[in-house]
Motif scaffolding. Structure first.
Motif, PDB file in Angstrom:
ATOM      1  N   ILE A 433       0.835  -1.206   0.000  1.00 17.78           N
ATOM      2  CA  ILE A 433       0.000   0.000   0.000  1.00 17.78           C
ATOM      3  C   ILE A 433       0.869   1.255   0.000  1.00 17.78           C
ATOM      4  O   ILE A 433       0.552   2.249  -0.671  1.00 17.78           O
ATOM      5  CB  ILE A 433      -0.940  -0.010   1.219  1.00 17.78           C
ATOM      6  CG1 ILE A 433      -1.975  -1.129   1.069  1.00 17.78           C
ATOM      7  CG2 ILE A 433      -1.640   1.337   1.380  1.00 17.78           C
ATOM      8  CD1 ILE A 433      -2.822  -1.354   2.313  1.00 17.78           C
ATOM      9  N   GLY A 434       1.978   1.207   0.746  1.00 25.07           N
ATOM     10  CA  GLY A 434       2.850   2.378   0.797  1.00 25.07           C
ATOM     11  C   GLY A 434       3.528   2.669  -0.520  1.00 25.07           C
ATOM     12  O   GLY A 434       3.677   3.837  -0.911  1.00 25.07           O
ATOM     13  N   VAL A 435       3.932   1.627  -1.224  1.00 24.93           N
ATOM     14  CA  VAL A 435       4.620   1.800  -2.504  1.00 24.93           C
ATOM     15  C   VAL A 435       3.636   2.083  -3.627  1.00 24.93           C
ATOM     16  O   VAL A 435       3.902   2.887  -4.533  1.00 24.93           O
ATOM     17  CB  VAL A 435       5.467   0.552  -2.814  1.00 24.93           C
ATOM     18  CG1 VAL A 435       6.066   0.638  -4.210  1.00 24.93           C
ATOM     19  CG2 VAL A 435       6.573   0.392  -1.766  1.00 24.93           C
ATOM     20  N   TRP A 436       2.485   1.423  -3.575  1.00 32.10           N
ATOM     21  CA  TRP A 436       1.495   1.538  -4.661  1.00 32.10           C
ATOM     22  C   TRP A 436       0.125   1.826  -4.055  1.00 32.10           C
ATOM     23  O   TRP A 436      -0.686   0.929  -3.857  1.00 32.10           O
ATOM     24  CB  TRP A 436       1.489   0.239  -5.470  1.00 32.10           C
ATOM     25  CG  TRP A 436       0.642   0.299  -6.711  1.00 32.10           C
ATOM     26  CD1 TRP A 436       0.428   1.371  -7.518  1.00 32.10           C
ATOM     27  CD2 TRP A 436      -0.106  -0.782  -7.273  1.00 32.10           C
ATOM     28  NE1 TRP A 436      -0.402   1.033  -8.559  1.00 32.10           N
ATOM     29  CE2 TRP A 436      -0.734  -0.285  -8.449  1.00 32.10           C
ATOM     30  CE3 TRP A 436      -0.280  -2.115  -6.922  1.00 32.10           C
ATOM     31  CZ2 TRP A 436      -1.555  -1.094  -9.233  1.00 32.10           C
ATOM     32  CZ3 TRP A 436      -1.084  -2.925  -7.712  1.00 32.10           C
ATOM     33  CH2 TRP A 436      -1.719  -2.408  -8.864  1.00 32.10           C
ATOM     34  N   PRO A 437      -0.161   3.085  -3.701  1.00 31.20           N
ATOM     35  CA  PRO A 437      -1.410   3.408  -3.008  1.00 31.20           C
ATOM     36  C   PRO A 437      -2.642   3.481  -3.899  1.00 31.20           C
ATOM     37  O   PRO A 437      -3.765   3.567  -3.391  1.00 31.20           O
ATOM     38  CB  PRO A 437      -1.119   4.780  -2.401  1.00 31.20           C
ATOM     39  CG  PRO A 437      -0.123   5.394  -3.343  1.00 31.20           C
ATOM     40  CD  PRO A 437       0.719   4.252  -3.842  1.00 31.20           C
ATOM     41  N   GLU A 438      -2.463   3.424  -5.215  1.00 29.46           N
ATOM     42  CA  GLU A 438      -3.608   3.629  -6.118  1.00 29.46           C
ATOM     43  C   GLU A 438      -4.750   2.632  -5.901  1.00 29.46           C
ATOM     44  O   GLU A 438      -5.927   3.032  -5.927  1.00 29.46           O
ATOM     45  CB  GLU A 438      -3.144   3.591  -7.581  1.00 29.46           C
ATOM     46  CG  GLU A 438      -2.447   4.855  -8.053  1.00 29.46           C
ATOM     47  CD  GLU A 438      -1.035   4.989  -7.495  1.00 29.46           C
ATOM     48  OE1 GLU A 438      -0.490   3.975  -7.008  1.00 29.46           O
ATOM     49  OE2 GLU A 438      -0.478   6.108  -7.538  1.00 29.46           O
ATOM     50  N   PRO A 439      -4.493   1.324  -5.697  1.00 27.34           N
ATOM     51  CA  PRO A 439      -5.622   0.416  -5.441  1.00 27.34           C
ATOM     52  C   PRO A 439      -6.414   0.791  -4.193  1.00 27.34           C
ATOM     53  O   PRO A 439      -7.645   0.675  -4.182  1.00 27.34           O
ATOM     54  CB  PRO A 439      -4.951  -0.958  -5.292  1.00 27.34           C
ATOM     55  CG  PRO A 439      -3.690  -0.832  -6.088  1.00 27.34           C
ATOM     56  CD  PRO A 439      -3.235   0.575  -5.882  1.00 27.34           C
TER      57      PRO A 439
END
Length: 571
Positions: A433-439
């Motif tokens: 979530i921290g690296v890829w918050p878009e989802p």
């Protein structure tokens, strides 16, 4: 999947999970472990197959109940609740107690059902069911202190339900509506409903059930408890009281004051409970601000918080499981014997500290930005202070004191495989979530036009964390930092754990003393009356003596004279 959803459409997935949990004692140990992971996994897929809207309306005593309402706000909360149920059941794979597994499923299912309820009666029923089912996770510890803590927890949680019922009745009588929607403080019964939500959300002075109960629950129970009750309250506040300015200041106080109590607490599960209380304050601030950005921040932070707080409670639970203690004064230098647990704990600590590239950073920054955008600069400063406190408590009080502080001579085994798998999955989610918050942002109630990774956000946060690390180092070098002491610290729970019991005992003694005085005086009066009666009516007394014939004739003559005078006066 759509066909399955249409077939099951009348059913609230929370109800399915709670009812399914009742089958656990019938399945046997091995099958039940697989079952409690498979069931919420299937229901998680079912949630995403459900279309938005209101479903499963039923009639009850002339009222229309809405058992299933799905929209963007409820979907994100029930999604994280299902994920928490899966992680919690994986963490509990080693647990052979069917009571805990059953209680955990009913508890999780009740929270999910409440989040999907569209009317106040359904909300009340599931609200109370969460309290009744979750208390068994505390009592399962089997200790006298756990029993007393569980009783306090149950009384407080049921009291929340009673207030909700009272507010429901007032609102229904005034408006004729049972819809669970936005109220605001001006709606009939709204103050009672807000207070009910505030108890479960651990508002200031109403919060100590959280630290009291979480530290007494079982290893598995604490992990499960951390996910549902308080986040259900956050959802309810967001649904019913978004934009209520009073909540901004309540949340700011909630965010700041627990960090001071956590600094002197020895029980590390209580430390985590205080940091959880602080994180709830940030969510309440977002609800009070009430803008789309703030409410997105509240939902995102609730989602991230469920995972990283569960991860930290899992790590401390693993330490407790292997060492038999969770006291900071008894632990230290465990990184050699529990390296994986240590690594996962560090990930959880980085997440709660909002370190860039971890989940807390991409969720917390939404709320902080919303407070600054709306001009609440004092609140903005309070949120930054709370972030420093979270970093301090999670990194130094938890990670440092358990895994790197002075060696206490403990050489426990690494956590069981199932615990490591659950912690590993939670850690992956924290980093992912921290690296890829878009989802995550795609699940939020409103469209997101926000970039967390700007130079100002990242630099500001890194500077704050560096300052906190420097401050801790200086305090440790000069031995100013409070040492780990074998003690139990009370804050406002002193009122009901010390003052009220002693007050009730004093009142009871006063009543007993007063009763003794009254009965003693009554006995004295009765004895005097009996003595007087004996002197008058007993043989030889005034009326008990035998009259002579002359005296009798005189009395009769006197009575006849009185009768004649009365007759004469009448003529």
């Amino acid at each position: 999947m759509t066909a399955i959803a249409e077939f099951l459409l009348p059913m609230n997935p929370g109800i399915l999970l709670a009812l399914g949990g009742l089958l656990v004692p019938l399945l046997g140990a091995r099958l039940s472990r697989i079952y409690v992971i498979a069931l919420p996994t299937v229901l998680l897929a079912y949630i995403f197959a459900l279309p938005d809207g209101s479903h499963a309306a039923v009639s009850f005593l002339g009222y229309e109940l809405e058992l299933l309402r799905i929209d963007n706000l409820s979907r994100i909360f029930v999604t994280i609740f299902m994920i928490a149920a899966i992680l919690g059941n994986l963490y509990a794979w080693h647990e052979a107690d069917p009571l805990q597994l059953t209680a955990a499923q009913v508890y999780a299912g009740s929270a999910i059902a409440a989040a999907l309820a569209g009317d106040l009666i359904s909300l009340f029923v599931f609200w109370e069911l969460t309290a009744i089912s979750s208390v068994f996770l505390i009592w399962a510890s089997g200790t006298e202190s756990a029993f007393r803590s569980g009783m306090r927890y149950l009384i407080i949680q049921v009291s929340s339900g009673v207030l909700l019922l009272a507010g429901l009745i007032v609102h229904l009588n005034a408006t004729g509506s049972l819809a669970f929607e936005h109220f605001g403080l001006d709606a009939p019964g709204a103050p009672l409903i807000l207070l009910a939500f505030g108890i479960k959300c651990a508002f200031p002075l109403l919060h100590n059930w959280l630290q009291d109960a979480y530290s007494q629950a079982t290893v598995v129970g604490t992990v499960v408890l951390s996910a549902f009750t308080t986040k259900l309250a956050v959802y309810a506040l967001a649904r019913g009281f978004a934009g209520t300015e009073m909540l901004i200041w309540i949340g700011a106080v909630m965010a700041v004051f627990p960090i001071f109590y956590a600094a002197i607490e020895n029980d590390l599960r209580r430390v985590l409970a205080y940091t959880l209380n602080s994180q709830l304050g940030m969510m309440v601030v977002g609800i009070g601000i009430g803008t789309e950005l703030a409410l997105n921040g509240t939902a995102a932070h609730a989602f991230a918080s469920v995972i990283y707080k569960a991860l930290l409670f899992m790590a401390m639970g693993a330490v407790l499981f292997r060492t038999g203690t969770c006291k900071g004064s008894d632990l230290g230098n465990l990184f050699r014997s529990m390296p994986l647990t240590m690594a996962f704990c560090v990930v959880g600590a980085a997440s709660v500290s909002a370190l860039p590239l971890f989940s807390g950073f991409v969720s917390k920054s939404l709320i902080v930005s919303a407070s600054g955008k709306e001009g609440y600069w004092l609140v903005w400063c309070a949120l930054l202070l709370a972030s420093l406190g979270a970093f301090h408590q999670s990194v130094f009080r938890i990670c440092y004191s358990v895994f790197f502080a002075r060696d206490r001579g403990m050489r426990p085994k690494e956590a069981p495989t199932n615990m490591l798998l659950a912690m590993g999955a939670a850690a992956v989610l924290c980093v992912g979530i921290g690296v890829w918050p878009e989802p995550l942002y795609a699940l939020l109630p409103y469209d997101v036009d926000y970039a967390p990774y700007t130079a100002s956000h990242v630099i500001t946060q890194l500077q704050l964390l560096a300052f906190a690390a420097l401050a801790f180092t200086v305090l440790m070098l000069y031995r100013i930092y409070p040492p780990e002491l074998k003690s139990t610290n009370l804050d406002f729970d002193w009122v009901y754990r010390r003052l009220l019991p002693r007050g009730l005992i004093a009142v009871g003694r006063a009543i007993d003393t007063g009763y003794k005085h009254v009965t003693d005086d009554a006995k004295t009066v009765i004895r005097a009356a009996m003595s007087l009666s004996a002197s008058v009516f007993a043989p030889g007394g005034l009326y008990g003596r035998t009259f002579g014939v002359g005296n009798a004739v005189a009395i009769i003559a006197f009575l006849l004279l009185v009768a004649l005078m009365v007759s004469y006066s009448a003529v």
